[in-house]
Design a protein around this motif. Structure first.
Motif, PDB file in Angstrom:
ATOM      1  N   PRO A   1     -14.694 -72.296  -3.321  1.00 40.70           N
ATOM      2  CA  PRO A   1     -15.938 -72.009  -2.601  1.00 40.70           C
ATOM      3  C   PRO A   1     -16.158 -70.504  -2.538  1.00 40.70           C
ATOM      4  N   PRO A   2     -17.392 -70.072  -2.308  1.00 36.96           N
ATOM      5  CA  PRO A   2     -17.624 -68.631  -2.157  1.00 36.96           C
ATOM      6  C   PRO A   2     -16.901 -68.102  -0.927  1.00 36.96           C
ATOM      7  N   LEU A   3     -16.682 -66.801  -0.899  1.00 39.62           N
ATOM      8  CA  LEU A   3     -16.021 -66.201   0.256  1.00 39.62           C
ATOM      9  C   LEU A   3     -16.866 -66.420   1.502  1.00 39.62           C
ATOM     10  N   THR A   4     -16.227 -66.864   2.576  1.00 39.37           N
ATOM     11  CA  THR A   4     -16.907 -67.088   3.852  1.00 39.37           C
ATOM     12  C   THR A   4     -17.115 -65.771   4.578  1.00 39.37           C
ATOM     13  N   VAL A   5     -16.126 -64.909   4.486  1.00 38.32           N
ATOM     14  CA  VAL A   5     -16.182 -63.575   5.081  1.00 38.32           C
ATOM     15  C   VAL A   5     -15.739 -62.572   4.021  1.00 38.32           C
TER      16      VAL A   5
ATOM     17  N   THR B   1     -18.446 -77.545   4.330  1.00 41.47           N
ATOM     18  CA  THR B   1     -18.393 -76.400   3.426  1.00 41.47           C
ATOM     19  C   THR B   1     -16.980 -75.827   3.424  1.00 41.47           C
ATOM     20  N   GLY B   2     -16.457 -75.538   2.241  1.00 41.60           N
ATOM     21  CA  GLY B   2     -15.132 -74.923   2.137  1.00 41.60           C
ATOM     22  C   GLY B   2     -15.158 -73.508   2.691  1.00 41.60           C
ATOM     23  N   LEU B   3     -14.111 -73.126   3.394  1.00 43.96           N
ATOM     24  CA  LEU B   3     -13.996 -71.790   3.971  1.00 43.96           C
ATOM     25  C   LEU B   3     -12.963 -71.011   3.174  1.00 43.96           C
ATOM     26  N   ARG B   4     -13.239 -69.731   2.935  1.00 39.78           N
ATOM     27  CA  ARG B   4     -12.333 -68.960   2.086  1.00 39.78           C
ATOM     28  C   ARG B   4     -12.300 -67.496   2.516  1.00 39.78           C
ATOM     29  N   LEU B   5     -11.068 -66.983   2.672  1.00 44.25           N
ATOM     30  CA  LEU B   5     -10.836 -65.571   2.972  1.00 44.25           C
ATOM     31  C   LEU B   5     -10.748 -64.781   1.669  1.00 44.25           C
TER      32      LEU B   5
ATOM     33  N   THR C   1      -6.431 -67.492   9.418  1.00 46.90           N
ATOM     34  CA  THR C   1      -6.942 -68.843   9.235  1.00 46.90           C
ATOM     35  C   THR C   1      -8.409 -68.892   9.607  1.00 46.90           C
ATOM     36  N   LEU C   2      -9.207 -69.389   8.677  1.00 44.04           N
ATOM     37  CA  LEU C   2     -10.610 -69.659   8.972  1.00 44.04           C
ATOM     38  C   LEU C   2     -10.739 -71.107   9.408  1.00 44.04           C
ATOM     39  N   GLY C   3     -11.600 -71.361  10.348  1.00 43.18           N
ATOM     40  CA  GLY C   3     -11.866 -72.708  10.828  1.00 43.18           C
ATOM     41  C   GLY C   3     -13.278 -72.763  11.366  1.00 43.18           C
ATOM     42  N   THR C   4     -13.581 -73.814  12.078  1.00 45.58           N
ATOM     43  CA  THR C   4     -14.893 -73.940  12.709  1.00 45.58           C
ATOM     44  C   THR C   4     -14.733 -74.489  14.123  1.00 45.58           C
ATOM     45  N   VAL C   5     -15.732 -74.237  14.915  1.00 44.79           N
ATOM     46  CA  VAL C   5     -15.826 -74.796  16.258  1.00 44.79           C
ATOM     47  C   VAL C   5     -17.270 -75.271  16.422  1.00 44.79           C
ATOM     48  N   SER C   6     -17.431 -76.395  17.097  1.00 46.90           N
ATOM     49  CA  SER C   6     -18.778 -76.910  17.360  1.00 46.90           C
ATOM     50  C   SER C   6     -19.380 -76.142  18.524  1.00 46.90           C
ATOM     51  N   ARG C   7     -20.563 -75.617  18.320  1.00 48.77           N
ATOM     52  CA  ARG C   7     -21.249 -74.884  19.376  1.00 48.77           C
ATOM     53  C   ARG C   7     -21.949 -75.856  20.321  1.00 48.77           C
TER      54      ARG C   7
END
Length: 148
Positions: A33-37, A87-91, A98-104
């Motif tokens: 996946p593209p870089l997330t950050v 969506t894939g997350l990538r450093l 570690t990249l992750g997600t949280v529900s807002r």
């Protein structure tokens, strides 16, 4: 009048009659996946994480353990870094964490770095501006992979 079969066509016809399996090529590796950050160097704060557009990312001291506290009027100036579900997350290479997600609570999935939800700051006009640093808001200074 039929045209004579070329040697290559004749060999293929014989192979197909003999049950020879067609030659298979190994599957290509999936595209990451593209870089997330991203990472950028600043004069005053050193290396910081940025959004893909180059704007500095921040974390909020009052958010820990997956809790999102910056909602409603807070998001007028602090924009959450959102991602689509699945969506894939990538450093970037060489960055540890570690990249992750949280529900807002107000909807959407927000990207996290080592558990901290990530935000940009509306007053950062240019990439790598860091005008959003306050007592409770900090830039994200990533850890590098140790040298071998």
């Amino acid at each position: 009048m039929q045209r004579p079969m070329t040697p290559l066509l004749a060999a293929l016809a014989v192979a197909s009659c003999m049950g020879a399996a067609p030659q298979q090529h190994p599957a290509a590796a999936p595209t990451p996946p593209p870089l997330t950050v991203m990472v950028a160097d600043t004069d005053a704060l050193g290396r910081v994480l940025t959004a893909p557009d180059g704007h500095t990312l921040y974390r909020y001291d009052r958010e820990d353990g997956g809790t999102v506290a910056c909602v409603t009027t807070c998001t007028d100036t602090r924009k959450p870094l959102l991602t689509r579900p699945g969506t894939g997350l990538r450093l970037p290479p060489g960055i540890v964490g570690t990249l992750g997600t949280v529900s807002r609570p107000d909807g959407g999935d927000q990207v996290t770095y080592d558990g901290s939800p990530l935000y940009t700051y509306a007053a950062d006009e240019q990439p790598v501006d860091a005008n959003g640093v306050t007592l409770h808001w900090h830039v994200i200074q990533p850890r590098n992979v140790p040298a071998a």
